[in-house]
Design a protein around this motif. Sequence first.
Motif, PDB file in Angstrom:
ATOM      1  N   GLY A 126       0.869  -1.277   0.006  1.00  0.00           N
ATOM      2  CA  GLY A 126      -0.137   0.111  -0.053  1.00  0.00           C
ATOM      3  C   GLY A 126       0.892   1.279   0.039  1.00  0.00           C
ATOM      4  N   ILE A 127       2.246   1.205  -0.099  1.00  0.00           N
ATOM      5  CA  ILE A 127       2.968   2.411   0.074  1.00  0.00           C
ATOM      6  C   ILE A 127       3.692   2.523  -1.451  1.00  0.00           C
ATOM      7  N   PRO A 128       3.868   3.620  -1.824  1.00  0.00           N
ATOM      8  CA  PRO A 128       4.724   3.914  -3.275  1.00  0.00           C
ATOM      9  C   PRO A 128       5.982   3.383  -2.903  1.00  0.00           C
ATOM     10  N   ASP A 129       6.663   2.300  -3.930  1.00  0.00           N
ATOM     11  CA  ASP A 129       7.941   1.767  -3.777  1.00  0.00           C
ATOM     12  C   ASP A 129       8.582   2.549  -4.790  1.00  0.00           C
ATOM     13  N   LEU A 130       9.868   3.138  -4.487  1.00  0.00           N
ATOM     14  CA  LEU A 130      10.505   3.833  -5.320  1.00  0.00           C
ATOM     15  C   LEU A 130      11.480   2.935  -6.378  1.00  0.00           C
ATOM     16  N   GLY A 131      11.635   1.735  -5.931  1.00  0.00           N
ATOM     17  CA  GLY A 131      12.376   0.753  -6.791  1.00  0.00           C
ATOM     18  C   GLY A 131      11.330   0.607  -8.093  1.00  0.00           C
ATOM     19  N   LYS A 132      10.139   0.328  -7.408  1.00  0.00           N
ATOM     20  CA  LYS A 132       9.020  -0.046  -8.949  1.00  0.00           C
ATOM     21  C   LYS A 132       8.871   1.247  -9.641  1.00  0.00           C
ATOM     22  N   LEU A 133       8.844   2.275  -9.022  1.00  0.00           N
ATOM     23  CA  LEU A 133       8.394   3.517  -9.813  1.00  0.00           C
ATOM     24  C   LEU A 133       9.575   4.108 -10.475  1.00  0.00           C
ATOM     25  N   ASN A 134      10.801   3.899 -10.079  1.00  0.00           N
ATOM     26  CA  ASN A 134      11.931   4.218 -10.824  1.00  0.00           C
ATOM     27  C   ASN A 134      12.078   5.723 -11.423  1.00  0.00           C
ATOM     28  N   PRO A 135      11.945   6.680 -10.436  1.00  0.00           N
ATOM     29  CA  PRO A 135      11.680   8.034 -10.914  1.00  0.00           C
ATOM     30  C   PRO A 135      12.947   8.689 -11.667  1.00  0.00           C
ATOM     31  N   LEU A 136      12.573   9.386 -12.716  1.00  0.00           N
ATOM     32  CA  LEU A 136      13.623  10.396 -13.185  1.00  0.00           C
ATOM     33  C   LEU A 136      13.729  11.531 -12.509  1.00  0.00           C
ATOM     34  N   LEU A 137      14.738  11.980 -11.711  1.00  0.00           N
ATOM     35  CA  LEU A 137      14.951  13.263 -10.844  1.00  0.00           C
ATOM     36  C   LEU A 137      15.707  14.449 -11.681  1.00  0.00           C
ATOM     37  N   LEU A 138      15.452  15.571 -11.414  1.00  0.00           N
ATOM     38  CA  LEU A 138      16.202  16.733 -11.941  1.00  0.00           C
ATOM     39  C   LEU A 138      16.706  17.470 -10.755  1.00  0.00           C
ATOM     40  N   THR A 139      18.017  17.743 -10.654  1.00  0.00           N
ATOM     41  CA  THR A 139      18.708  18.471  -9.631  1.00  0.00           C
ATOM     42  C   THR A 139      19.034  20.072 -10.391  1.00  0.00           C
ATOM     43  N   MET A 140      18.783  20.883  -9.497  1.00  0.00           N
ATOM     44  CA  MET A 140      19.264  22.388  -9.803  1.00  0.00           C
ATOM     45  C   MET A 140      20.092  23.124  -8.957  1.00  0.00           C
ATOM     46  N   PRO A 141      20.909  23.975  -9.045  1.00  0.00           N
ATOM     47  CA  PRO A 141      21.195  24.491 -10.346  1.00  0.00           C
ATOM     48  C   PRO A 141      22.238  23.489 -11.395  1.00  0.00           C
ATOM     49  N   ASP A 142      22.485  22.451 -10.995  1.00  0.00           N
ATOM     50  CA  ASP A 142      23.665  21.776 -12.041  1.00  0.00           C
ATOM     51  C   ASP A 142      22.649  21.298 -13.139  1.00  0.00           C
ATOM     52  N   ASN A 143      21.678  21.258 -13.336  1.00  0.00           N
ATOM     53  CA  ASN A 143      20.682  20.734 -14.262  1.00  0.00           C
ATOM     54  C   ASN A 143      21.096  19.272 -14.797  1.00  0.00           C
ATOM     55  N   TYR A 144      21.387  18.357 -13.797  1.00  0.00           N
ATOM     56  CA  TYR A 144      21.300  16.694 -13.973  1.00  0.00           C
ATOM     57  C   TYR A 144      20.213  16.162 -13.758  1.00  0.00           C
ATOM     58  N   TYR A 145      20.065  14.908 -14.491  1.00  0.00           N
ATOM     59  CA  TYR A 145      19.102  13.763 -14.470  1.00  0.00           C
ATOM     60  C   TYR A 145      19.553  12.857 -13.730  1.00  0.00           C
ATOM     61  N   TRP A 146      18.746  12.217 -12.486  1.00  0.00           N
ATOM     62  CA  TRP A 146      19.100  11.156 -11.683  1.00  0.00           C
ATOM     63  C   TRP A 146      18.147  10.071 -11.756  1.00  0.00           C
ATOM     64  N   THR A 147      18.734   9.117 -11.344  1.00  0.00           N
ATOM     65  CA  THR A 147      17.686   7.819 -11.202  1.00  0.00           C
ATOM     66  C   THR A 147      17.903   7.362  -9.538  1.00  0.00           C
ATOM     67  N   VAL A 148      17.069   6.622  -9.163  1.00  0.00           N
ATOM     68  CA  VAL A 148      17.079   6.147  -7.755  1.00  0.00           C
ATOM     69  C   VAL A 148      17.786   4.866  -7.910  1.00  0.00           C
ATOM     70  N   LYS A 149      18.479   4.644  -6.799  1.00  0.00           N
ATOM     71  CA  LYS A 149      18.786   2.973  -6.757  1.00  0.00           C
ATOM     72  C   LYS A 149      18.314   2.551  -5.497  1.00  0.00           C
ATOM     73  N   GLU A 150      18.940   1.243  -5.104  1.00  0.00           N
ATOM     74  CA  GLU A 150      18.332   0.673  -4.073  1.00  0.00           C
ATOM     75  C   GLU A 150      18.585   1.257  -2.717  1.00  0.00           C
ATOM     76  N   LYS A 151      17.666   0.859  -1.779  1.00  0.00           N
ATOM     77  CA  LYS A 151      17.684   1.103  -0.439  1.00  0.00           C
ATOM     78  C   LYS A 151      19.008   0.633   0.269  1.00  0.00           C
ATOM     79  N   VAL A 152      19.702   1.543   0.903  1.00  0.00           N
ATOM     80  CA  VAL A 152      20.936   1.116   1.403  1.00  0.00           C
ATOM     81  C   VAL A 152      21.097   1.101   3.081  1.00  0.00           C
ATOM     82  N   GLY A 153      19.905   1.872   3.796  1.00  0.00           N
ATOM     83  CA  GLY A 153      19.910   1.815   5.162  1.00  0.00           C
ATOM     84  C   GLY A 153      18.819   2.594   5.692  1.00  0.00           C
ATOM     85  N   LYS A 154      18.321   2.428   6.909  1.00  0.00           N
ATOM     86  CA  LYS A 154      17.422   3.299   7.652  1.00  0.00           C
ATOM     87  C   LYS A 154      17.956   4.632   8.039  1.00  0.00           C
ATOM     88  N   ALA A 155      17.506   5.717   7.656  1.00  0.00           N
ATOM     89  CA  ALA A 155      17.881   7.090   8.151  1.00  0.00           C
ATOM     90  C   ALA A 155      17.860   7.232   9.591  1.00  0.00           C
TER      91      ALA A 155
END
Length: 94
Positions: A56-85
Amino acid sequence: MLFTVEYGELEDAPLIKECPLSLECKLVDVYQMPTHNLFMGEIIATYADEKILTEGIPDLGKLNPLLLTMPDNYYWTVKEKVGKAWNIGRELIK
């Protein structure tokens, strides 16, 4: 047509029907920054396809979003979970 526009609870906030995850937001404030404006919103409703949910919760691994960072203007994808914050670092001090 590239995509289908639909509306949720807010009549003036268009949503793209084909997006697997949509957050319907109401504009709360706008902060003027040196190079752009920062828009602050309140999430009014969330819409998600079942295929991107895990328990019932959005799973970033399944979603595989494309992200834009600014002001450097790069596209990124999300990799697997590495640990709990705020927990994983505790192992380092033992």
